[in-house]
Design an enzyme around this catalytic site. Structure first.
Site, PDB file in Angstrom:
ATOM      1  N   ARG B 143      37.430  40.348  40.481  1.00 55.64           N
ATOM      2  CA  ARG B 143      37.855  39.103  40.967  1.00 55.64           C
ATOM      3  C   ARG B 143      36.883  38.389  41.894  1.00 55.64           C
ATOM      4  O   ARG B 143      36.599  39.008  42.716  1.00 55.64           O
ATOM      5  CB  ARG B 143      39.050  38.955  41.702  1.00 55.64           C
ATOM      6  CG  ARG B 143      40.184  37.820  41.344  1.00 55.64           C
ATOM      7  CD  ARG B 143      41.405  37.671  42.259  1.00 55.64           C
ATOM      8  NE  ARG B 143      42.223  38.642  41.918  1.00 55.64           N
ATOM      9  CZ  ARG B 143      43.438  38.965  42.573  1.00 55.64           C
ATOM     10  NH1 ARG B 143      43.815  37.783  43.356  1.00 55.64           N
ATOM     11  NH2 ARG B 143      44.310  39.705  42.423  1.00 55.64           N
ATOM     12  N   THR B 147      36.146  31.689  43.796  1.00 54.85           N
ATOM     13  CA  THR B 147      37.061  31.185  42.618  1.00 54.85           C
ATOM     14  C   THR B 147      38.512  31.902  42.492  1.00 54.85           C
ATOM     15  O   THR B 147      39.240  31.284  42.054  1.00 54.85           O
ATOM     16  CB  THR B 147      36.184  30.893  41.349  1.00 54.85           C
ATOM     17  OG1 THR B 147      36.237  32.294  40.917  1.00 54.85           O
ATOM     18  CG2 THR B 147      34.905  30.376  41.551  1.00 54.85           C
ATOM     19  N   ASP B 241      48.099  48.919  45.161  1.00 47.07           N
ATOM     20  CA  ASP B 241      46.853  48.815  44.536  1.00 47.07           C
ATOM     21  C   ASP B 241      46.936  50.020  43.727  1.00 47.07           C
ATOM     22  O   ASP B 241      46.612  51.188  44.522  1.00 47.07           O
ATOM     23  CB  ASP B 241      45.993  48.503  45.327  1.00 47.07           C
ATOM     24  CG  ASP B 241      44.492  48.321  44.573  1.00 47.07           C
ATOM     25  OD1 ASP B 241      43.822  47.180  44.950  1.00 47.07           O
ATOM     26  OD2 ASP B 241      44.089  49.107  43.706  1.00 47.07           O
ATOM     27  N   ASP B 244      43.439  51.944  44.425  1.00 44.70           N
ATOM     28  CA  ASP B 244      43.226  52.578  45.641  1.00 44.70           C
ATOM     29  C   ASP B 244      44.099  53.811  45.874  1.00 44.70           C
ATOM     30  O   ASP B 244      43.864  54.817  46.319  1.00 44.70           O
ATOM     31  CB  ASP B 244      43.775  51.407  46.928  1.00 44.70           C
ATOM     32  CG  ASP B 244      42.698  50.593  47.091  1.00 44.70           C
ATOM     33  OD1 ASP B 244      41.653  50.680  46.867  1.00 44.70           O
ATOM     34  OD2 ASP B 244      42.954  49.600  47.594  1.00 44.70           O
TER      35      ASP B 244
END
Lengths: 476, 252
Positions: B143, B147, B241, B244
């Protein structure tokens, strides 16, 4: 001194029992101390040549002594040779369990302490023949009820004394005087009063017992030679008759049981299987795996890979049949999620040898799964399954159990395995039977006999083709 | 969170008694099951007690990493097995070891895996458990912090990927952004949309709708359609996540 099979007629009645394949044959052997009961039992075990014969000594069932009695015992003044020394209540209870095919815990008696060992028992389970051996094996009417054959070893009391002396002095560390005193005060009078009269309860009397030369001292040789030569052959012949009789009884029982299973098969074929039976959906991928496994050209490396893959899937499917309870958790985002957890621990039970093919799949799904084992083998003569070995966690009744066998044929072995688990306290509804391929008949029988049992199969066969999966998987 | 739920959601995820058919309704424990979405191409794994129990373990924030890896891998294997069922087969007869004829099928078509880095790589073990020597390509999409749009950083794919069926791997489908970009990369390499199977553990209704309407021929296999997204575009209740937790890169 031949009495004959007077009460043998009650044997066929036992066949009415619903689970007659575990109707244990119990043989009682009574006779004076030193008469050679143990030798007769050993001879029987040898001649029967069956792996599941158990000899149970009544010594295990001596009553526990109170301090006063204990004191007498240590002074050689307690009468161990009277029927009152035996705890017949426990004996009868255990014999009933054994007869019914249930697990029986046999107390362990300590002769040093004259007490039962705390928290220590010997387990007897599912023997086909049990030999109960003791001076009062034919004494209690309740025990007599349970015996399929009653043997009295009739030995001259001089020989009994000689043997007993030899044994007491040699292997039990007693002095000759004490042993003799014991003999005259207790053994002999009791023999006349209680032991010998049991002969009238016997189906067969074996004169003199089997030769047991080594235990007797050299000073007895003269005496022995005369008696042995005159009677040994007679005794051996009697043992042979007993063996033949038992073998016949077992065969009749097997035939009746196999017939019953066959009848059950005809009936169940007409009935649809219940929801408790799950056959994996035959998806394209599963059919592809089946094809690889079924192909005789598939090498073992591929076979094992695809079998393990399929067995993981099967175990996953079987896990769906376990009992779950609601469990609320918080996710790392501190959001609640209402999920489930398995209600109790899982235990796998492998039906040896073939069930071993599922172990990799099982460990992929439940890596720390407890794994029990039982060895069933088909009797070569009768084709009937027999339990040869059993090792499961002691608290297996608290587990949900996955019973593993890649192929179900007639269902006879599967029925027996489920029965064994139930006898060990596992609830029928907590057992999931996992199999790769099952015959329609086998599935139907299992489903009909154990309606609560869950079954998960990867495929269904119209008719039995033979056992081959374990052979290909293990390469032998 | 269901305020943003799209119209295509037939049913949001909700509590239901679950268990096999032979159990009475009051014998079935309550648990939250997957939502349902109105796309023929989206296949949600059957909401069995076992699957829910596995999801419960990996959703639990107190679950240790070893357990997280083990139990998520079990779900991933189920996803792969379900995905493989969508591949074509051809009738094929063989002779059994006992000399009988068995009317079976043979797998048709070559496959490959493509994992969307990094979380998708955590699904490779499960794929290999089912397909031993499968080729695995990689696509790195991250990502863009400025933006907040996904950006392609790297890809490495088999040369003949256009001839293969592709199992696209990403455990969490939140907005559908990364997955869409990965599909565009694959299509750019000549892979037909109908030959792509997207394997995913947990999806948001929004992300799934976005993705499924954008690629109407592409099949999606997921284990669970969750409630929705939070303001940081995390799936809720979700499991945090995935990368993670799998790779152990969380702050202790």
């Amino acid at each position: 001194m031949w009495v004959g099979f007077t009460s043998a007629k009650h044997l066929p009645d036992e066949l009415d029992r619903s689970d007659d394949w575990i109707d244990t044959q119990i043989i009682g052997i009574a006779g004076s101390s030193g008469s050679g009961k143990t030798s007769v039992a050993a001879q029987l075990v040898k001649r029967l040549n069956l792996p599941w014969v158990v000899v149970l000594s009544m010594d295990s069932f001596y009553k526990e002594l109170n301090p006063a009695q204990s004191k007498l015992a240590f002074e050689n003044n307690y009468d161990f040779d009277a029927p009152t020394a035996i705890d017949f209540d426990i004996l009868v209870d255990r014999l009933q369990d054994i007869k019914a095919g249930k697990k029986a815990e046999i107390p362990v008696y300590s002769f040093e302490k004259h007490q039962r060992e705390r928290d220590k028992t010997t387990t007897i389970y599912s023997c086909h023949v049990l030999i109960l051996e003791g001076i009062f094996a034919l004494y209690d009417p309740r025990v007599l009820e349970l015996l399929d054959m009653k043997i009295f070893v009739d030995t001259d009391s001089d020989i009994c004394l000689a043997r007993r002396l030899a044994r007491d002095v040699k292997s039990r560390g007693r002095d000759v005087r004490g042993a003799l005193q014991q003999w005259h005060r207790f053994v002999k009078p009791n023999f006349e009063l209680y032991v010998r009269p049991q002969m009238k309860n016997a189906d067969i009397a074996i004169p003199r017992g089997i030769d047991n030369i080594t235990a007797i001292g050299v000073w007895l040789q003269c005496l022995r030679s005369t008696i042995v030569t005159s009677n040994a052959n007679g005794g051996t012949r009697r043992v042979d008759m007993v063996v033949k009789h038992i073998q016949r009884a077992l065969r009749t029982k097997s035939e009746a049981h196999l017939k019953k299973i066959a009848e059950l098969g005809e009936r169940v074929l007409e009935k649809p299987l219940t929801d408790n039976v799950t056959v994996l959906e035959q998806t394209p991928q599963l059919r592809g795996i089946h094809t690889i496994l079924q192909d005789r050209m598939t090498n073992r490396e591929d076979f094992i890979f695809y079998f393990d893959r399929l067995s993981s899937l099967l175990v996953e499917k079987a896990m769906d049949r376990m009992t779950f309870t609601t469990q609320q958790v918080l996710t790392p985002l501190d959001r609640p999620y209402m999920g489930l957890r398995c209600a109790s621990a899982i235990c796998g039970v492998v039906i040896l040898r073939s069930g071993g093919v599922f172990e990799i799949g099982l460990k992929r799904v439940v890596p720390d799964c407890k794994i029990g084992r039982l060895l069933l083998q088909s009797n070569i003569r009768t084709g009937e399954p027999e339990l040869h070995h059993l090792k499961v966690p002691p608290n297996i009744g608290k587990h949900q159990v996955l019973l593993l066998d890649p192929q179900i044929a007639s269902g006879a072995a599967a029925l027996m395995a489920v029965r064994v688990l139930k006898d060990h306290g596992v609830e029928e509804g907590n057992i999931v039977f996992l199999t790769y391929m099952a015959t329609k008949v086998g599935l139907g029988r299992l489903n009909a006999v154990f309606p609560e049992l869950k079954i998960v199969a990867a495929s269904v066969e119209e008719e039995w083709a033979g056992r081959w999966i374990d052979e290909k998987y293990f390469g032998c | 969170m269901s305020t943003t739920a799209p119209d295509t959601v037939v049913e949001g995820c909700a509590a239901a008694p679950i268990g096999p058919s032979y159990r009475e309704k009051d014998e079935k424990p309550q648990a939250t099951v997957s939502g349902k979405i109105k796309f023929d191409t989206v296949h949600v794994l059957p909401q069995t007690p076992q699957l829910i129990a596995l999801l419960t373990i990996i959703r639990d924030k107190n679950t240790q990493r070893g357990d997280f890896i083990f139990y998520s891998n079990r779900i991933i294997r189920l996803l792969v097995e379900e995905g493989l069922n969508h591949l074509p087969v051809k009738e094929h007869e063989v002779t059994t070891p006992l000399g009988r004829t068995y009317a079976g099928v043979r797998f048709e078509g070559k496959i490959c895996g493509v994992s969307i880095m990094r979380a998708g790589e955590s699904m490779e073990q499960g794929l290999r458990d089912c397909c031993r020597s499968v080729r695995i390509g990689k696509i790195l999409i991250q990502r863009d912090e400025d933006t907040s749009q996904p950006k392609l950083f790297y890809h490495k794919l088999p040369n003949d990927i256009a001839d293969r069926w592709v199992l696209l791997l990403d455990p969490m489908n939140a907005t559908g952004g990364s997955a869409s970009m990965a599909v565009e990369v694959l299509k750019g390499k000549g892979v037909a949309e109908e030959r792509i199977l997207f394997l995913n553990l947990i999806a948001s209704p929004e992300g799934l709708e976005h993705f499924a309407s954008k690629f109407p021929k592409l099949r999606v296999i997921t284990a669970f359609i969750d409630e929705g997204l939070d303001d940081k575009n995390y799936i809720v209740p979700g499991l945090g996540d995935f990368g993670d937790r799998h790779f152990g890169t969380l702050n202790d």
